[in-house]
Design an enzyme around this catalytic site. Sequence first.
Site, PDB file in Angstrom:
ATOM      1  CG  ASP A   1       9.111   4.180  -6.607  1.00  0.00           C
ATOM      2  OD1 ASP A   1       8.614   4.385  -6.206  1.00  0.00           O
ATOM      3  OD2 ASP A   1       9.427   5.786  -6.224  1.00  0.00           O
ATOM      4  CD  GLU A   2       5.059   6.646  -7.342  1.00  0.00           C
ATOM      5  OE1 GLU A   2       4.454   5.725  -6.905  1.00  0.00           O
ATOM      6  OE2 GLU A   2       5.545   6.991  -6.125  1.00  0.00           O
ATOM      7  CB  ALA A   3       6.299  -0.251 -11.363  1.00  0.00           C
TER       8      ALA A   3
ATOM      9  CB  CYS B   1       4.135  -0.061   3.050  1.00  0.00           C
ATOM     10  SG  CYS B   1       4.156  -0.556   1.673  1.00  0.00           S
TER      11      CYS B   1
ATOM     12  CE  LYS C   1       4.944   1.401  -3.331  1.00  0.00           C
ATOM     13  NZ  LYS C   1       4.123   1.898  -1.969  1.00  0.00           N
ATOM     14  CB  SER C   2       9.937   5.344  -2.638  1.00  0.00           C
ATOM     15  OG  SER C   2       8.433   6.060  -3.602  1.00  0.00           O
TER      16      SER C   2
ATOM     17  CB  THR D   1      -1.135   0.106   1.338  1.00  0.00           C
ATOM     18  OG1 THR D   1      -0.084  -0.060   2.374  1.00  0.00           O
ATOM     19  CG2 THR D   1      -1.717  -1.429   1.275  1.00  0.00           C
ATOM     20  CG  MET D   2      -0.819   5.038  -1.543  1.00  0.00           C
ATOM     21  SD  MET D   2      -1.455   6.621  -1.639  1.00  0.00           S
ATOM     22  CE  MET D   2      -0.675   8.016  -1.675  1.00  0.00           C
TER      23      MET D   2
END
Length: 216
Positions: free
Chosen positions: A86-88, A13, A15-16, A10-11
Site C-alpha cells: 500500500d502507498e506504493a 477511492c 485503495k486501502s 485518487t485519494m
Amino acid sequence: MSELVFFSGTMDCGKSTLALQIGHNRSARGLQGVIFTRDDRAGEGKLSSRLGLVTEAVEATEGMDLYAYLVNQLSTGGKADYVIVDEAQFLAPEQIDQLARIVDDLDMDVFAFGITTDFRTKLFPGSQRLIELADRIEQLQVEALCWCGARATHNARTIEGEMVVEGAQVVVGDVNRPAGEIGYEVLCRRHHRRRMTSGSAQAGALSPDVLPVNHA
C-alpha cells in the site's frame, strides 16, 4: 502465472480498503501474505482504511530491499504466498524493480496500491515505475467525487484551506485534516486547474453581491 498488479486511483477511492479485502480473501483460503506500506496515515507499520479497518504491516523504509526481505523470510522458515504493497507511490523506483523480481524469481503475486500523480499533477517516481513494469494496471472502480459532484481525477494539497502547487512532493496528510493543517482534497481537473477547493468555492458563494445596484 504470477503477476505484478498496480491498482491506481485518487485519494479517497478505496485503495486501502481493497488491499485489506484482498488480504482477507486469501488468508481465508489458508494463504499467508506479506504486507508492505509506507507513511500510512495511521502510523508506522500500519495499513489503514478510512472505513476504520487497520492491520499490521511492514514499513518499507527508504533504502529497504523488499526482495531481500522476502528471501530472508523464506530462508529462515517463514512462509509467504503473496505480497500486498500500500502507498506504493512513495517507494523508490528500485524498490518497484524489487517487486517485479519477487514476481519473476519467487513466483508470487504482488498487488500494489497507490495514487498516480501528486498535488502538482506530476507522476510519483514509484507510480511511474509501476506503470512501466506492471503486468496489469487496474483503475479503482469506486470513484471519488469532487465537491462539485464530478468525478475526481486530481489530488490537491491545501494549507489553511487554500490549495498550493509548490512544495515537497511527499508530505503525509489526509483528506480529513482540519483546515488549519496541511491536508488534501480530491478535485476534478477543471477545479484543480482553477485552484478551487470546496472551501474557496463556499467562500465565493458567500461573498456579497458586487454588481452595482441602482436605486430609484
